[in-house]
Scaffold this active site. Structure first.
Site, PDB file in Angstrom:
ATOM      1  N   ASN A  70     -13.877  17.392  -0.099  1.00  0.00           N
ATOM      2  CA  ASN A  70     -13.159  17.127  -1.350  1.00  0.00           C
ATOM      3  C   ASN A  70     -12.457  18.371  -1.891  1.00  0.00           C
ATOM      4  O   ASN A  70     -11.905  18.323  -2.998  1.00  0.00           O
ATOM      5  CB  ASN A  70     -14.129  16.612  -2.414  1.00  0.00           C
ATOM      6  CG  ASN A  70     -14.619  15.208  -2.119  1.00  0.00           C
ATOM      7  OD1 ASN A  70     -13.942  14.427  -1.466  1.00  0.00           O
ATOM      8  ND2 ASN A  70     -15.799  14.886  -2.602  1.00  0.00           N
ATOM      9  N   HIS A 114     -17.319   5.213 -10.832  1.00  0.00           N
ATOM     10  CA  HIS A 114     -18.332   6.000 -10.130  1.00  0.00           C
ATOM     11  C   HIS A 114     -19.737   5.606 -10.565  1.00  0.00           C
ATOM     12  O   HIS A 114     -19.971   5.193 -11.700  1.00  0.00           O
ATOM     13  CB  HIS A 114     -18.100   7.493 -10.397  1.00  0.00           C
ATOM     14  CG  HIS A 114     -18.907   8.381  -9.517  1.00  0.00           C
ATOM     15  ND1 HIS A 114     -20.127   8.903  -9.908  1.00  0.00           N
ATOM     16  CD2 HIS A 114     -18.680   8.857  -8.263  1.00  0.00           C
ATOM     17  CE1 HIS A 114     -20.602   9.667  -8.936  1.00  0.00           C
ATOM     18  NE2 HIS A 114     -19.753   9.642  -7.926  1.00  0.00           N
ATOM     19  N   GLU A 157     -11.825   5.684 -13.943  1.00  0.00           N
ATOM     20  CA  GLU A 157     -11.514   6.941 -13.256  1.00  0.00           C
ATOM     21  C   GLU A 157     -10.000   7.127 -13.245  1.00  0.00           C
ATOM     22  O   GLU A 157      -9.238   6.161 -13.388  1.00  0.00           O
ATOM     23  CB  GLU A 157     -12.050   6.923 -11.828  1.00  0.00           C
ATOM     24  CG  GLU A 157     -13.572   6.876 -11.737  1.00  0.00           C
ATOM     25  CD  GLU A 157     -14.070   7.009 -10.316  1.00  0.00           C
ATOM     26  OE1 GLU A 157     -13.698   7.991  -9.634  1.00  0.00           O
ATOM     27  OE2 GLU A 157     -14.828   6.125  -9.864  1.00  0.00           O
ATOM     28  N   SER A 192     -12.732   7.392  -6.278  1.00  0.00           N
ATOM     29  CA  SER A 192     -13.289   8.246  -5.234  1.00  0.00           C
ATOM     30  C   SER A 192     -13.378   7.591  -3.872  1.00  0.00           C
ATOM     31  O   SER A 192     -13.346   8.281  -2.853  1.00  0.00           O
ATOM     32  CB  SER A 192     -14.680   8.736  -5.649  1.00  0.00           C
ATOM     33  OG  SER A 192     -15.553   7.642  -5.862  1.00  0.00           O
ATOM     34  N   ASP A 224     -12.714   9.633 -16.264  1.00  0.00           N
ATOM     35  CA  ASP A 224     -13.306  10.598 -15.346  1.00  0.00           C
ATOM     36  C   ASP A 224     -12.234  10.940 -14.306  1.00  0.00           C
ATOM     37  O   ASP A 224     -11.895  10.108 -13.465  1.00  0.00           O
ATOM     38  CB  ASP A 224     -14.538   9.989 -14.680  1.00  0.00           C
ATOM     39  CG  ASP A 224     -15.161  10.899 -13.624  1.00  0.00           C
ATOM     40  OD1 ASP A 224     -14.571  11.936 -13.291  1.00  0.00           O
ATOM     41  OD2 ASP A 224     -16.249  10.553 -13.130  1.00  0.00           O
ATOM     42  N   HIS A 226     -11.199  13.380  -9.266  1.00  0.00           N
ATOM     43  CA  HIS A 226     -10.375  13.499  -8.054  1.00  0.00           C
ATOM     44  C   HIS A 226      -8.890  13.692  -8.361  1.00  0.00           C
ATOM     45  O   HIS A 226      -8.071  13.702  -7.446  1.00  0.00           O
ATOM     46  CB  HIS A 226     -10.595  12.277  -7.167  1.00  0.00           C
ATOM     47  CG  HIS A 226     -11.999  12.152  -6.672  1.00  0.00           C
ATOM     48  ND1 HIS A 226     -12.440  12.773  -5.528  1.00  0.00           N
ATOM     49  CD2 HIS A 226     -13.078  11.517  -7.210  1.00  0.00           C
ATOM     50  CE1 HIS A 226     -13.730  12.506  -5.356  1.00  0.00           C
ATOM     51  NE2 HIS A 226     -14.137  11.759  -6.373  1.00  0.00           N
ATOM     52  N   LYS A 285     -14.045  19.395  -6.619  1.00  0.00           N
ATOM     53  CA  LYS A 285     -13.014  18.804  -5.764  1.00  0.00           C
ATOM     54  C   LYS A 285     -11.795  19.724  -5.725  1.00  0.00           C
ATOM     55  O   LYS A 285     -11.824  20.760  -5.080  1.00  0.00           O
ATOM     56  CB  LYS A 285     -12.656  17.404  -6.253  1.00  0.00           C
ATOM     57  CG  LYS A 285     -13.693  16.336  -5.909  1.00  0.00           C
ATOM     58  CD  LYS A 285     -14.843  16.294  -6.857  1.00  0.00           C
ATOM     59  CE  LYS A 285     -15.817  15.183  -6.575  1.00  0.00           C
ATOM     60  NZ  LYS A 285     -16.981  15.215  -7.488  1.00  0.00           N
TER      61      LYS A 285
END
Length: 382
Positions: free
Chosen positions: A47, A133, A175, A179, A204, A207, A236
Site C-alpha cells: 500500500n 472498512h 471511504e 480498500s 475515511d 487510500h 499507505k
C-alpha cells in the site's frame, strides 16, 4: 462447548472454506521488491503507493528524531507523550487539509473506533456504505447507535435511509477510495444527502490521502467537499504509519475528553511524527507530483493490458475478481512462482463469491514490472 472445542470448530470451518488466514515471514516487504527466503519478488501487494517508505529524507527525519527524542513517546499524549514534534505535525496536517484541528492516533483502526464510539449515542443512527472498512463497521455495530447500511456508493439509497424518522443525530460513514475494490465514493452526492438530512459526514480517506486530489490532499479535496470528520491514515500513500482525525475545534476538544483510544494509548514515537512531517513535505513538493504522475501512468498501462479482467477502478488498487477461494489461492501461488507477489483476498474480508487478487501499483514500480505482471497473468489464463 469448551473454549478449545469452540476454537477448533472455528478453525476447521475456515480451513474447509479455504478461508484460513496465515502470515508469511518476509525480509522486506514495502518497496518495489519483496524478499523471502533469499528469493526476490516484484511486490504487487504494498500500500506504499508513492514509494515513500524508503525515501531518504523520510528515513533521515526518523533517525534525527530518534537521536533527539529516543525511540518511544513514553506515554499517552494526555500524560507525557505529547511533544513538540507531535504538535508541529498536527498543525501541519490541519493547515494542509484546511481544518481547524488535527488529532494524531496510533492507527487508522483506532481513529475510526474512537470517533464513532465517542460521538454516537443510543438515539442516534449511523448510515454506512455496506463496503466500508471493518474498523468502521465494527465500531458502528458496537456503538449504542442504530446501524443501517446503504448499497455501495448509492446516494439514492442513502437518502431513503436518512429519511426514516429518528429522535437523535445521524452520522453518514464512507471511504474516499475503497480498500478492496479501489473505486471512489461519489462524495458530492453523499455530502449533499447528508447535509439535507442535517447529518454529519465521516470520510475515511486512508487510500486517497497523498495520492489523489490537488497536491495529494485526498478524495475530499478532489471532489470539493469538506466533511465534518475526515480521517487520514499514514500507512499507505504517506509511507509510514499512524492516523489523524481532522475536525473542528469543538470536536477536537470533545475527543480529547472522551476518545478512549486516544486517552489510554501510548502516543506514536516523536521520531515517527518527524518522519511523517518529512513525508508530507515530499508529497507537497514537485517530486510528490512527479510520483503521482508516474503512478497514474503505471495504472493506465496496467489497465490497458489487463482489459476486462480487472474492475473499473482508476486507483492504485486493481482487483482481479476470481470468485472461488481455491482458485484465487492457486492463482496467487502461480504468480509467486513466476516472481510476482500478489495476495489472494477471500471472505470474510470481501463478500462471499468475490475472492480476488488485490493487485496494487506504486510509484516504486517501473514499466517493465507492469509488463511482466501482465505477461504472467496471460500465462495463467492460458
Amino acid at each position: 462447548m469448551s473454549w478449545q472445542a469452540r476454537i477448533d470448530r472455528a478453525l476447521d470451518e475456515r480451513r474447509a472454506a479455504s478461508a484460513l488466514r496465515s502470515r508469511r515471514v518476509v525480509e522486506q516487504g514495502a518497496g518495489r521488491y519483496l524478499f523471502q527466503d533469499g528469493k526476490r519478488f516484484c511486490n504487487f501487494s504494498s500500500n506504499d503507493y508513492l514509494g515513500l517508505s524508503h525515501h531518504p529524507e523520510v528515513i533521515r527525519a526518523w533517525q534525527t528524531g530518534a537521536d533527539r527524542f529516543g525511540v518511544g513517546s513514553g506515554g499517552s499524549g494526555h500524560v507525557s507523550g505529547y511533544t513538540t514534534a507531535h504538535h508541529a505535525l498536527e498543525a501541519e496536517l490541519a493547515d494542509w487539509l484546511g481544518y481547524p484541528r488535527a488529532l494524531l492516533f496510533i492507527s487508522g483502526f483506532a481513529a475510526n473506533q474512537a470517533v464513532i464510539a465517542a460521538l454516537t449515542g443510543k438515539y442516534d443512527r449511523i448510515v454506512a456504505d455496506k463496503l466500508s472498512h471493518a474498523s468502521l463497521l465494527e465500531a458502528a455495530s458496537h456503538s449504542p447507535a442504530q446501524l443501517r447500511r446503504f448499497a455501495h456508493n448509492d446516494a439514492a439509497h442513502l437518502r431513503t435511509l436518512l429519511a426514516s424518522p429518528l429522535n437523535g443525530q445521524q452520522l453518514v460513514v464512507t471511504e474516499g477510495v475503497f480498500s478492496m475494490d479501489g473505486d471512489s465514493a461519489p462524495l458530492v452526492e453523499i455530502a449533499r444527502a447528508t447535509r439535507e438530512a442535517s447529518g454529519w459526514l465521516l470520510v475515511d480517506d486512508a487510500h486517497g490521502i497523498g495520492v489523489t486530489g490537488p497536491g495529494g490532499r485526498g478524495s475530499c479535496h478532489a471532489q470539493g467537499i469538506a466533511p465534518e470528520l475526515l480521517i487520514v491514515t499514514f500507512g499507505k500513500g504517506v509511507g509510514v504509519s499512524g492516523a489523524a482525525v481532522l475536525c473542528s475545534e469543538a470536536v477536537a476538544d470533545y475527543l480529547l475528553q472522551f476518545a478512549r483510544h486516544l486517552i489510554y494509548s501510548t502516543l506514536m514515537p516523536p521520531a515517527q511524527a518527524m518522519a511523517l512531517s518529512a513525508s508530507l513535505k515530499v508529497i507537497n513538493s514537485g517530486e510528490g507530483e512527479q510520483r503521482r504522475e508516474k503512478l497514474a501512468a503505471l495504472i493506465g498501462r496496467f489497465r490497458r493490458g489487463a482489459g476486462t479482467r480487472v474492475t473499473a477502478s482508476q486507483s492504485a488498487i486493481q482487483p482481479l475478481i476470481v470468485g472461488d477461494n481455491d482458485r484465487a489461492l492457486r492463482l496467487a501461488e502461480w504468480l509467486r512462482q513466476a516472481g510476482c507477489w500478489v495476495t489472494a483476498i477471500r471472505p470474510p474480508t470481501v463478500p462471499p463469491g468475490t475472492a480476488r487478487l488485490r493487485i496494487t501499483l506504486t510509484a516504486a514500480h517501473e514499466e517493465q514490472d507492469v509488463d511482466r505482471l501482465l505477461e504472467v497473468l496471460d500465462d495463467a489464463g492460458e
